[in-house]
Scaffold this motif. Structure first.
Motif, PDB file in Angstrom:
ATOM      1  N   PHE A 102       0.820  -1.208   0.000  1.00  0.00           N
ATOM      2  CA  PHE A 102       0.000   0.000   0.000  1.00  0.00           C
ATOM      3  C   PHE A 102       0.854   1.259   0.000  1.00  0.00           C
ATOM      4  O   PHE A 102       1.973   1.279   0.531  1.00  0.00           O
ATOM      5  N   ASP A 103       0.296   2.321  -0.577  1.00  0.00           N
ATOM      6  CA  ASP A 103       0.892   3.652  -0.521  1.00  0.00           C
ATOM      7  C   ASP A 103       0.433   4.298   0.780  1.00  0.00           C
ATOM      8  O   ASP A 103      -0.763   4.575   0.952  1.00  0.00           O
ATOM      9  N   GLU A 104       1.344   4.520   1.706  1.00  0.00           N
ATOM     10  CA  GLU A 104       0.983   5.036   3.024  1.00  0.00           C
ATOM     11  C   GLU A 104       0.338   6.412   2.974  1.00  0.00           C
ATOM     12  O   GLU A 104      -0.358   6.802   3.912  1.00  0.00           O
ATOM     13  N   GLN A 105       0.566   7.148   1.904  1.00  0.00           N
ATOM     14  CA  GLN A 105      -0.006   8.490   1.782  1.00  0.00           C
ATOM     15  C   GLN A 105      -1.450   8.439   1.299  1.00  0.00           C
ATOM     16  O   GLN A 105      -2.143   9.461   1.324  1.00  0.00           O
ATOM     17  N   ARG A 106      -1.906   7.260   0.873  1.00  0.00           N
ATOM     18  CA  ARG A 106      -3.228   7.189   0.243  1.00  0.00           C
ATOM     19  C   ARG A 106      -4.251   6.363   1.006  1.00  0.00           C
ATOM     20  O   ARG A 106      -5.400   6.242   0.570  1.00  0.00           O
ATOM     21  N   VAL A 107      -3.848   5.769   2.127  1.00  0.00           N
ATOM     22  CA  VAL A 107      -4.802   4.990   2.929  1.00  0.00           C
ATOM     23  C   VAL A 107      -4.622   5.296   4.413  1.00  0.00           C
ATOM     24  O   VAL A 107      -3.554   5.722   4.846  1.00  0.00           O
ATOM     25  N   THR A 108      -5.690   5.066   5.144  1.00  0.00           N
ATOM     26  CA  THR A 108      -5.648   5.112   6.600  1.00  0.00           C
ATOM     27  C   THR A 108      -5.871   3.686   7.094  1.00  0.00           C
ATOM     28  O   THR A 108      -7.002   3.190   7.066  1.00  0.00           O
ATOM     29  N   PRO A 109      -4.815   2.969   7.481  1.00  0.00           N
ATOM     30  CA  PRO A 109      -4.969   1.568   7.880  1.00  0.00           C
ATOM     31  C   PRO A 109      -5.645   1.434   9.242  1.00  0.00           C
ATOM     32  O   PRO A 109      -5.369   2.211  10.159  1.00  0.00           O
ATOM     33  N   VAL A 110      -6.540   0.454   9.369  1.00  0.00           N
ATOM     34  CA  VAL A 110      -7.252   0.208  10.624  1.00  0.00           C
ATOM     35  C   VAL A 110      -7.285  -1.298  10.881  1.00  0.00           C
ATOM     36  O   VAL A 110      -7.123  -2.105   9.962  1.00  0.00           O
ATOM     37  N   ASN A 111      -7.517  -1.670  12.136  1.00  0.00           N
ATOM     38  CA  ASN A 111      -7.616  -3.103  12.458  1.00  0.00           C
ATOM     39  C   ASN A 111      -9.047  -3.501  12.791  1.00  0.00           C
ATOM     40  O   ASN A 111      -9.291  -4.591  13.294  1.00  0.00           O
ATOM     41  N   HIS A 112     -10.010  -2.624  12.479  1.00  0.00           N
ATOM     42  CA  HIS A 112     -11.412  -2.866  12.837  1.00  0.00           C
ATOM     43  C   HIS A 112     -12.298  -2.446  11.671  1.00  0.00           C
ATOM     44  O   HIS A 112     -12.318  -1.276  11.297  1.00  0.00           O
ATOM     45  N   VAL A 113     -13.021  -3.387  11.083  1.00  0.00           N
ATOM     46  CA  VAL A 113     -13.931  -3.102   9.980  1.00  0.00           C
ATOM     47  C   VAL A 113     -15.248  -3.828  10.225  1.00  0.00           C
ATOM     48  O   VAL A 113     -15.272  -5.055  10.329  1.00  0.00           O
ATOM     49  N   GLY A 114     -16.319  -3.062  10.330  1.00  0.00           N
ATOM     50  CA  GLY A 114     -17.651  -3.654  10.413  1.00  0.00           C
ATOM     51  C   GLY A 114     -17.846  -4.680  11.496  1.00  0.00           C
ATOM     52  O   GLY A 114     -18.504  -5.696  11.290  1.00  0.00           O
ATOM     53  N   GLY A 115     -17.277  -4.459  12.660  1.00  0.00           N
ATOM     54  CA  GLY A 115     -17.439  -5.392  13.763  1.00  0.00           C
ATOM     55  C   GLY A 115     -16.372  -6.470  13.836  1.00  0.00           C
ATOM     56  O   GLY A 115     -16.332  -7.246  14.792  1.00  0.00           O
ATOM     57  N   THR A 116     -15.502  -6.544  12.839  1.00  0.00           N
ATOM     58  CA  THR A 116     -14.392  -7.510  12.851  1.00  0.00           C
ATOM     59  C   THR A 116     -13.108  -6.793  13.228  1.00  0.00           C
ATOM     60  O   THR A 116     -12.717  -5.832  12.568  1.00  0.00           O
ATOM     61  N   THR A 117     -12.469  -7.271  14.297  1.00  0.00           N
ATOM     62  CA  THR A 117     -11.205  -6.691  14.755  1.00  0.00           C
ATOM     63  C   THR A 117     -10.125  -7.754  14.681  1.00  0.00           C
ATOM     64  O   THR A 117     -10.342  -8.897  15.077  1.00  0.00           O
ATOM     65  N   ILE A 118      -8.957  -7.364  14.154  1.00  0.00           N
ATOM     66  CA  ILE A 118      -7.834  -8.298  14.042  1.00  0.00           C
ATOM     67  C   ILE A 118      -6.654  -7.738  14.815  1.00  0.00           C
ATOM     68  O   ILE A 118      -6.143  -6.667  14.492  1.00  0.00           O
ATOM     69  N   THR A 119      -6.232  -8.448  15.847  1.00  0.00           N
ATOM     70  CA  THR A 119      -5.095  -8.004  16.657  1.00  0.00           C
ATOM     71  C   THR A 119      -3.938  -8.975  16.635  1.00  0.00           C
ATOM     72  O   THR A 119      -2.813  -8.623  16.992  1.00  0.00           O
ATOM     73  N   GLU A 120      -4.194 -10.230  16.237  1.00  0.00           N
ATOM     74  CA  GLU A 120      -3.135 -11.237  16.226  1.00  0.00           C
ATOM     75  C   GLU A 120      -3.486 -12.351  15.253  1.00  0.00           C
ATOM     76  O   GLU A 120      -4.599 -12.394  14.716  1.00  0.00           O
ATOM     77  N   MET A 121      -2.528 -13.253  15.022  1.00  0.00           N
ATOM     78  CA  MET A 121      -2.735 -14.386  14.126  1.00  0.00           C
ATOM     79  C   MET A 121      -2.562 -15.686  14.897  1.00  0.00           C
ATOM     80  O   MET A 121      -1.803 -15.744  15.860  1.00  0.00           O
TER      81      MET A 121
END
Length: 218
Positions: A102-121
């Motif tokens: 991804f181009d860091e200047q063009r997105v705002t990365p998040v770990n939470h979308v529509g009730g789904t949160t990802i913190t680890e694998m």
């Protein structure tokens, strides 16, 4: 109703000021995270599995490998500007996963979308666990894990609703990412879902030692 010339001049000046001042919303980079819809080469709809950083601190994400080839551009679904925010850097057709830079200047990365949160694998889910996915087409759905039905040691079958466009959707237990959506058998939202284990993908990425190696979610 008559309007004074002074009032018209004031109104025109006010309108010009508003038109000439970009809004914060228009300028804001679109948010993207695991579960976000993406368009590949502006035509193929898929879902981002996760976004984070690799061991070189590059902003990268994962999706299904059949969504695009290296060099394909990525647009965030629903972004009114429709600007490319990244590109496919690597595609593995055997395990059916791809790495997006991804181009860091063009997105705002998040770990939470529509009730789904990802913190680890984590490792593959096992029967009779319940997993959930967030897809750009069918949204959030959950179902029982059938396990590694074909004894491949790379994939897991579940009974979740998935449809076209959900490819790449994150499969989670709580906030732990355990896999991605790759396909369904038979009829969408009726036949079982099949997806690659995230641990298998990580092992392959780390063994290659290139972009995506050492990946961790936000």
């Amino acid at each position: 109703m008559l309007v004074s010339r002074t009032a018209l001049v004031f109104a025109a000046a006010s309108a010009a000021a508003l038109l000439g001042t970009p809004s914060a919303t228009a300028d804001a980079a679109p948010t993207v995270g695991g579960g976000s819809g993406i368009l590949v080469d502006s035509r193929v709809g898929c879902t981002l599995t996760t976004i984070g950083r690799d061991n070189a601190q590059r902003l990268v994400g994962l999706t299904a490998g059949h969504c695009g080839a290296p060099g394909a551009t990525v647009v965030v679904e629903g972004d009114p500007a429709g600007a490319a925010v990244g590109r496919f850097a690597y595609t593995d057709h055997t395990l059916d996963y791809a790495v997006i830079e991804f181009d860091e200047q063009r997105v705002t990365p998040v770990n939470h979308v529509g009730g789904t949160t990802i913190t680890e694998m984590g490792g593959p889910a096992q029967f009779p666990a319940i997993v959930c996915k967030r897809g750009s087409t069918s949204g959030t759905s959950c179902g029982v894990v059938w396990g590694d039905v074909r004894a491949t040691a790379t994939e897991t079958w579940t009974q979740m609703c998935v449809m076209k466009g959900d490819s790449g959707a994150p499969v989670v237990i709580g906030s732990t990412l355990v896999g991605m959506v790759n396909a369904y058998l038979g009829v969408g939202c009726f036949g079982p879902e099949v997806g690659t284990n995230i641990s298998t993908i990580m092992n392959d990425l780390n063994a290659r030692g290139e972009i995506g190696a050492g990946y961790r979610p936000l």
